[in-house]
Design a protein around this motif. Structure first.
Motif, PDB file in Angstrom:
ATOM      1  N   ASP A 152     -11.484  40.903  53.673  1.00  0.00           N
ATOM      2  CA  ASP A 152     -10.449  40.254  54.481  1.00  0.00           C
ATOM      3  C   ASP A 152      -9.814  39.157  53.629  1.00  0.00           C
ATOM      4  N   SER A 153      -8.973  38.325  54.231  1.00  0.00           N
ATOM      5  CA  SER A 153      -8.219  37.335  53.451  1.00  0.00           C
ATOM      6  C   SER A 153      -8.926  35.995  53.301  1.00  0.00           C
ATOM      7  N   SER A 154     -10.114  35.855  53.881  1.00  0.00           N
ATOM      8  CA  SER A 154     -10.832  34.595  53.729  1.00  0.00           C
ATOM      9  C   SER A 154     -11.396  34.493  52.317  1.00  0.00           C
ATOM     10  N   GLU A 192      -8.246  41.587  48.895  1.00  0.00           N
ATOM     11  CA  GLU A 192      -7.630  41.493  50.220  1.00  0.00           C
ATOM     12  C   GLU A 192      -6.297  42.234  50.297  1.00  0.00           C
ATOM     13  N   PRO A 195      -3.861  45.203  53.576  1.00  0.00           N
ATOM     14  CA  PRO A 195      -4.519  45.056  54.887  1.00  0.00           C
ATOM     15  C   PRO A 195      -4.029  46.101  55.871  1.00  0.00           C
ATOM     16  N   ASN A 199      -4.915  39.704  59.560  1.00  0.00           N
ATOM     17  CA  ASN A 199      -6.001  38.843  59.105  1.00  0.00           C
ATOM     18  C   ASN A 199      -6.090  37.516  59.857  1.00  0.00           C
ATOM     19  N   MET A 205      -9.637  40.931  60.800  1.00  0.00           N
ATOM     20  CA  MET A 205     -10.428  40.698  59.584  1.00  0.00           C
ATOM     21  C   MET A 205     -11.562  41.700  59.474  1.00  0.00           C
ATOM     22  N   ASN A 208     -10.194  44.934  58.172  1.00  0.00           N
ATOM     23  CA  ASN A 208      -9.801  44.882  56.760  1.00  0.00           C
ATOM     24  C   ASN A 208     -10.996  44.906  55.818  1.00  0.00           C
ATOM     25  N   ARG A 209     -12.175  44.544  56.302  1.00  0.00           N
ATOM     26  CA  ARG A 209     -13.377  44.649  55.476  1.00  0.00           C
ATOM     27  C   ARG A 209     -13.854  46.094  55.537  1.00  0.00           C
TER      28      ARG A 209
END
Length: 232
Positions: A152-154, A192, A195, A199, A205, A208-209
């Motif tokens: 994800d974007s984290s 990331e 997607p 996110n 999220m 996306n993982r």
């Protein structure tokens, strides 16, 4: 069994016979799609489908489109992929199985292959689900497998890229340990990028993982399909 998604990569065919709707392409069979792709140049296909391939074509969808054979041989390969995709779909209902042109795209999210937070270690659930794919991969040894890892974007971009590479590598290592030839498998980390969900939400999220597979014909399958096509 859930319905598999099927995408025809035959834009040139659609134009050449006057099709004006996506429904018309869906109604073509795999041999027709293969012949259509063979009639078009790679540049034309790339231009038509560029927006769907992803950044630099370095995605599961891009890998499949980049490996197009086309012609009658492509149609024969497509028929073989139909059978394999159906078996994958039956073996692992939690996966999203898509037939794309002459290949298969598999998306494995948290319902099928998941990881502990910020780790590349496969969970027991992930291992159990990968075990379901092993017999199908062994039944169709004349295919190449590309594994794309995502986050994800984290977190920082560099961290996410490395983590995605490690996750894809973990899947390869596990499958190799179960008897799948490592020579068939290539891994790519995408971080990331690309997607498939928003996110900004926890659910997005989670989606996306993921890990994606691109299943394509290897040289042996291509040569056999070409020889078979020449005899017809």
């Amino acid at each position: 069994m859930k319905t598999m998604k099927i995408y025809a990569v035959a834009a040139a065919f659609m134009f050449s016979i006057g099709f004006t709707s996506c429904e018309a392409v869906k109604n073509t069979n795999n041999t027709q799609r293969g012949v259509a792709i063979g009639a078009a140049s790679g540049a034309v296909i790339g231009g038509v489908l560029g927006n769907n391939v992803g950044k630099g074509g370095n995605t599961a969808l891009g890998a499949i489109i980049g490996g197009v054979v086309g012609g009658a041989a492509g149609g024969l390969i497509g028929n073989r992929m139909d059978k394999q995709a159906q078996k994958i779909d039956q073996a692992l209902p939690g996966a999203e199985v898509e037939r794309v042109g002459e290949g298969i795209k598999i998306t494995l999210g948290e319902n099928s292959v998941n990881f502990d937070l910020n780790k590349s270690t496969l969970t027991s659930t992930a291992k159990a689900n990968l075990d379901k794919l092993v017999p199908v991969f062994n039944e169709y040894p004349d295919t190449n497998i590309q594994i794309f890892g995502y986050t994800d974007s984290s977190g920082a971009d560099d961290y996410n890229l490395k983590l995605s590479e490690q996750r894809a590598a973990s899947v390869k290592t596990y499958l190799s340990g179960k008897g799948i030839s490592s020579a068939r498998i290539v891994t790519i980390g995408r971080g990331e990028a690309d997607p498939i969900a928003d996110n900004s939400t926890a659910e997005g999220m989670r989606q996306n993982r993921r890990v994606e597979f691109a299943i394509t014909a290897n040289e042996k399958m291509i040569q056999e399909a070409q020889q078979q096509a020449e005899k017809k």
